[in-house]
Design a protein around this motif. Structure first.
Motif, short mmCIF file in Angstrom:
data_model
loop_
_atom_site.label_atom_id
_atom_site.label_comp_id
_atom_site.label_asym_id
_atom_site.label_seq_id
_atom_site.Cartn_x
_atom_site.Cartn_y
_atom_site.Cartn_z
N ASP A 40 0.83 -1.21 0.00
CA ASP A 40 0.00 0.00 0.00
C ASP A 40 0.86 1.26 0.00
O ASP A 40 0.56 2.22 -0.71
N MET A 41 1.94 1.26 0.79
CA MET A 41 2.84 2.42 0.82
C MET A 41 3.54 2.60 -0.52
O MET A 41 3.68 3.71 -1.02
N LEU A 42 3.98 1.50 -1.12
CA LEU A 42 4.69 1.58 -2.39
C LEU A 42 3.79 2.08 -3.52
O LEU A 42 4.26 2.75 -4.44
N GLU A 43 2.48 1.79 -3.45
CA GLU A 43 1.55 2.27 -4.48
C GLU A 43 1.50 3.79 -4.53
O GLU A 43 1.16 4.36 -5.56
N LEU A 44 1.86 4.46 -3.44
CA LEU A 44 1.84 5.92 -3.38
C LEU A 44 3.11 6.55 -3.93
O LEU A 44 3.18 7.77 -4.07
N ASP A 45 4.11 5.74 -4.23
CA ASP A 45 5.41 6.24 -4.70
C ASP A 45 5.49 6.15 -6.21
O ASP A 45 5.33 5.07 -6.79
N ASP A 46 5.76 7.28 -6.86
CA ASP A 46 5.83 7.31 -8.33
C ASP A 46 6.98 6.47 -8.89
O ASP A 46 6.95 6.11 -10.07
N ASN A 47 8.00 6.21 -8.08
CA ASN A 47 9.17 5.47 -8.56
C ASN A 47 9.09 3.97 -8.28
O ASN A 47 10.08 3.27 -8.46
N ALA A 48 7.95 3.50 -7.84
CA ALA A 48 7.81 2.07 -7.52
C ALA A 48 7.81 1.23 -8.79
O ALA A 48 7.26 1.62 -9.82
N THR A 49 8.47 0.09 -8.68
CA THR A 49 8.49 -0.88 -9.76
C THR A 49 8.08 -2.24 -9.19
O THR A 49 7.85 -2.37 -7.99
N GLU A 50 8.05 -3.23 -10.02
CA GLU A 50 7.71 -4.57 -9.54
C GLU A 50 8.80 -5.13 -8.63
O GLU A 50 8.58 -6.12 -7.94
N TYR A 51 9.97 -4.49 -8.60
CA TYR A 51 11.07 -4.94 -7.75
C TYR A 51 11.34 -3.98 -6.59
O TYR A 51 12.44 -3.93 -6.06
N SER A 52 10.35 -3.21 -6.21
CA SER A 52 10.46 -2.26 -5.11
C SER A 52 10.19 -2.93 -3.77
O SER A 52 9.35 -3.82 -3.66
N ARG A 53 10.92 -2.46 -2.77
CA ARG A 53 10.66 -2.83 -1.38
C ARG A 53 10.99 -1.63 -0.51
O ARG A 53 11.71 -0.72 -0.93
N LEU A 54 10.46 -1.62 0.70
CA LEU A 54 10.87 -0.65 1.71
C LEU A 54 11.88 -1.37 2.59
O LEU A 54 11.58 -2.44 3.13
N CYS A 55 13.08 -0.82 2.69
CA CYS A 55 14.13 -1.57 3.38
C CYS A 55 13.92 -1.63 4.89
O CYS A 55 14.59 -2.42 5.56
N CYS A 56 12.96 -0.88 5.42
CA CYS A 56 12.64 -1.03 6.85
C CYS A 56 11.96 -2.37 7.11
O CYS A 56 11.88 -2.81 8.26
N GLN A 57 11.50 -3.02 6.07
CA GLN A 57 10.78 -4.28 6.21
C GLN A 57 11.65 -5.49 5.88
O GLN A 57 11.17 -6.62 5.84
N ILE A 58 12.93 -5.25 5.65
CA ILE A 58 13.87 -6.33 5.34
C ILE A 58 14.85 -6.47 6.50
O ILE A 58 15.64 -5.57 6.76
N PRO A 59 14.80 -7.60 7.19
CA PRO A 59 15.72 -7.79 8.31
C PRO A 59 17.15 -8.05 7.83
O PRO A 59 17.36 -8.67 6.78
N VAL A 60 18.11 -7.56 8.59
CA VAL A 60 19.51 -7.88 8.31
C VAL A 60 19.73 -9.32 8.76
O VAL A 60 19.50 -9.67 9.91
N SER A 61 20.14 -10.15 7.81
CA SER A 61 20.35 -11.57 8.09
C SER A 61 21.30 -12.15 7.06
O SER A 61 21.65 -11.48 6.07
N ASP A 62 21.69 -13.37 7.27
CA ASP A 62 22.58 -14.05 6.32
C ASP A 62 21.94 -14.16 4.94
O ASP A 62 22.65 -14.22 3.94
N GLU A 63 20.60 -14.16 4.88
CA GLU A 63 19.91 -14.30 3.59
C GLU A 63 20.19 -13.14 2.64
O GLU A 63 20.11 -13.30 1.44
N ILE A 64 20.50 -11.95 3.16
CA ILE A 64 20.75 -10.81 2.29
C ILE A 64 22.24 -10.57 2.04
O ILE A 64 22.60 -9.65 1.30
N ASP A 65 23.09 -11.37 2.65
CA ASP A 65 24.54 -11.21 2.48
C ASP A 65 24.91 -11.23 1.00
O ASP A 65 24.49 -12.11 0.25
N GLY A 66 25.65 -10.22 0.57
CA GLY A 66 26.13 -10.14 -0.81
C GLY A 66 25.18 -9.45 -1.78
O GLY A 66 25.52 -9.27 -2.95
N MET A 67 24.01 -9.05 -1.33
CA MET A 67 23.03 -8.42 -2.22
C MET A 67 23.36 -6.95 -2.44
O MET A 67 24.02 -6.31 -1.66
N THR A 68 22.85 -6.44 -3.57
CA THR A 68 22.97 -5.03 -3.92
C THR A 68 21.57 -4.43 -3.96
O THR A 68 20.67 -5.01 -4.56
#
Length: 102
Positions: free
Chosen positions: A69-97
């Motif tokens: 819902d928040m991303l729908e309000l952003d003009d720059n949103a794409t199908e690959y958009s996320r809010l990084c406050c909702q992504i936990p720091v963990s081994d799963e994201i290691d090495g990502m850009t």
């Protein structure tokens, strides 16, 4: 420990690492330009909007309804958009850009 790279709006590459909290908190603590986190990470402002590569998006997963819902309000949103406050720091994201949305 996760080590990730942010590509800023000025096309600068910023490598950061951490082992707890959210990706937004990690970005703010390291002064990543374009990640403000104005709401403190409660998914109500979209000032931590990022774009992921398709393969990394699949690893992180789709946003929950509130985030979508928040991303729908952003003009720059794409199908690959996320809010990084909702992504936990963990081994799963290691090495990502992550690219800061402009």
């Amino acid at each position: 420990m996760a080590k990730v790279i942010f590509i800023t709006q000025a096309n600068e590459s910023v490598e950061v690492e951490g082992d707890s909290g959210s990706l937004m908190e990690l970005a703010v603590q390291n002064g990543v330009y374009g990640i403000d986190g104005d709401c403190g990470g409660v998914c109500s402002c979209a000032t931590c909007h990022i774009h992921l590569s398709p393969e990394d998006f699949d690893k992180v997963g789709a946003p929950a309804e509130t985030e979508s819902d928040m991303l729908e309000l952003d003009d720059n949103a794409t199908e690959y958009s996320r809010l990084c406050c909702q992504i936990p720091v963990s081994d799963e994201i290691d090495g990502m850009t992550f690219t800061v949305a402009g």
